[in-house]
Design an enzyme around this catalytic site. Structure first.
Site, PDB file in Angstrom:
ATOM      1  N   ASP A 111     -20.024   1.488   6.727  1.00  0.00           N
ATOM      2  CA  ASP A 111     -19.498   2.753   7.232  1.00  0.00           C
ATOM      3  C   ASP A 111     -19.066   3.641   6.058  1.00  0.00           C
ATOM      4  O   ASP A 111     -19.856   3.897   5.160  1.00  0.00           O
ATOM      5  CB  ASP A 111     -18.352   2.442   8.209  1.00  0.00           C
ATOM      6  CG  ASP A 111     -17.818   3.650   8.953  1.00  0.00           C
ATOM      7  OD1 ASP A 111     -18.471   4.090   9.913  1.00  0.00           O
ATOM      8  OD2 ASP A 111     -16.744   4.153   8.557  1.00  0.00           O
ATOM      9  N   HIS A 278     -21.729  -1.284  15.911  1.00  0.00           N
ATOM     10  CA  HIS A 278     -21.412  -0.678  14.620  1.00  0.00           C
ATOM     11  C   HIS A 278     -20.733  -1.626  13.639  1.00  0.00           C
ATOM     12  O   HIS A 278     -20.968  -1.564  12.438  1.00  0.00           O
ATOM     13  CB  HIS A 278     -20.520   0.542  14.847  1.00  0.00           C
ATOM     14  CG  HIS A 278     -20.073   1.229  13.605  1.00  0.00           C
ATOM     15  ND1 HIS A 278     -20.967   1.809  12.707  1.00  0.00           N
ATOM     16  CD2 HIS A 278     -18.839   1.434  13.076  1.00  0.00           C
ATOM     17  CE1 HIS A 278     -20.298   2.352  11.705  1.00  0.00           C
ATOM     18  NE2 HIS A 278     -19.011   2.131  11.901  1.00  0.00           N
TER      19      HIS A 278
END
Length: 297
Positions: A111, A278
């Site tokens: 991320d 994610h």
């Protein structure tokens, strides 16, 4: 209190910066080739709690809190957001690795940590030997190819970049509601153990930390794009091997083409989708461990 990964030594390393000395919270373990692990938003180094102890059996593992996150310094953002540019955040991490005696090292970033990793490899190519990023395409590509589906799914990108103190004030009204809504929509909150969740909630509840996290996003939508376009304009590409993993159930998989996107900024790219959302280090730590050991060895 900071989450200490099992078997790791906890320390603070102070690094120089144009914004003044920056304290970077750091945990280390293992021996062998150096490997730096960088977390994403709105988390801390605790995301590596599952794979890091196993990686330390083969590597000199360094896990840190990015500037503005966890137990690291949280300076007030400058008007041009340069305090939280990925260039500034990457320079922190390079200085940490040099202070630890790692002249050359590899990087694994998830991320926001993947975006810092990208800039770290661009700005310090003589130091970074291999790079793996998790569930991202390059920032410039994602902004320049924003679709309705992406904007609806990653609406926080556009909320957090609003001028100070709009997002900071709204989040401060109920930090836990914000955190559960933001993180739970990806894979539910059951993937986070109680201690890690407490650390993530402490960050969202800390006004200095929440300001820093917003500045991280404001920088991504402004000064970071200037730096990325400058690289593109001169044809600068990453020379070291780059591997990208993305969650098959996530929005990056739906809206972007990670391997093609990374080939625009790197010469040697490989990767694949993995069966999760994610938060790959917390959803699929064993598969990530296998991938990391193969790629970094």
């Amino acid at each position: 209190m900071t989450y200490v990964i099992e078997g790791f030594k906890n320390s603070i390393i102070t690094v120089p910066s144009p914004d003044g000395p920056i304290d970077i919270a750091c945990q280390t373990a293992g021996s062998g080739p150096a490997l730096l692990l960088l977390h994403g938003f709105p988390q801390t180094k605790a995301i590596w709690r599952h794979p890091a102890p196993e990686l330390a059996k083969r590597f000199s593992v360094v896990v840190t809190d990015l500037r503005g996150y966890g137990a690291s310094s949280k300076p007030v953002g400058a008007a041009d957001h340069s305090t939280y540019s990925k260039r500034a955040m990457a320079a922190d991490q390079h200085a940490v690795m040099q202070a630890l005696g790692h002249k050359k090292f590899s990087v694994l970033g998830h991320d926001r940590g993947g975006r810092v990793s990208h800039r770290l490899a661009m700005d310090f190519p003589e130091s970074v030997e291999r790079l793996m990023v998790l569930d991202i395409s390059p920032t410039l590509t994602m902004y320049e190819n924003t679709s309705m589906e992406f904007a609806k799914g990653y609406w926080h990108w556009f909320f957090l970049i609003q001028p100070h103190p709009i997002p900071e004030t709204l989040i401060s009204a109920n930090p836990e509601f914000w955190l559960r809504n933001h993180m739970g929509r990806h894979a539910g909150t059951g993937i986070f153990d109680a201690l890690a969740w407490a650390e993530y909630l402490a960050g969202a509840s800390n006004p200095e930390s929440m300001h820093a996290m917003c500045e991280d996003y404001r920088a991504a939508a402004s000064i970071d794009l200037i730096h990325d376009r400058a690289d593109r304009d001169v044809g600068k590409k990453l020379e070291m091997p780059l591997r990208v993993l993305w969650g098959e159930h996530g929005l990056v998989a739906k809206c972007f083409s990670p391997i093609e996107d990374w080939r625009k900024v790197a010469k040697t790219v490989s990767g694949k989708g993995v069966p999760c959302g994610h938060y790959i280090p917390e959803e699929l730590p064993q598969e990530l461990l296998v991938e990391a050991e193969l790629f970094f060895t």
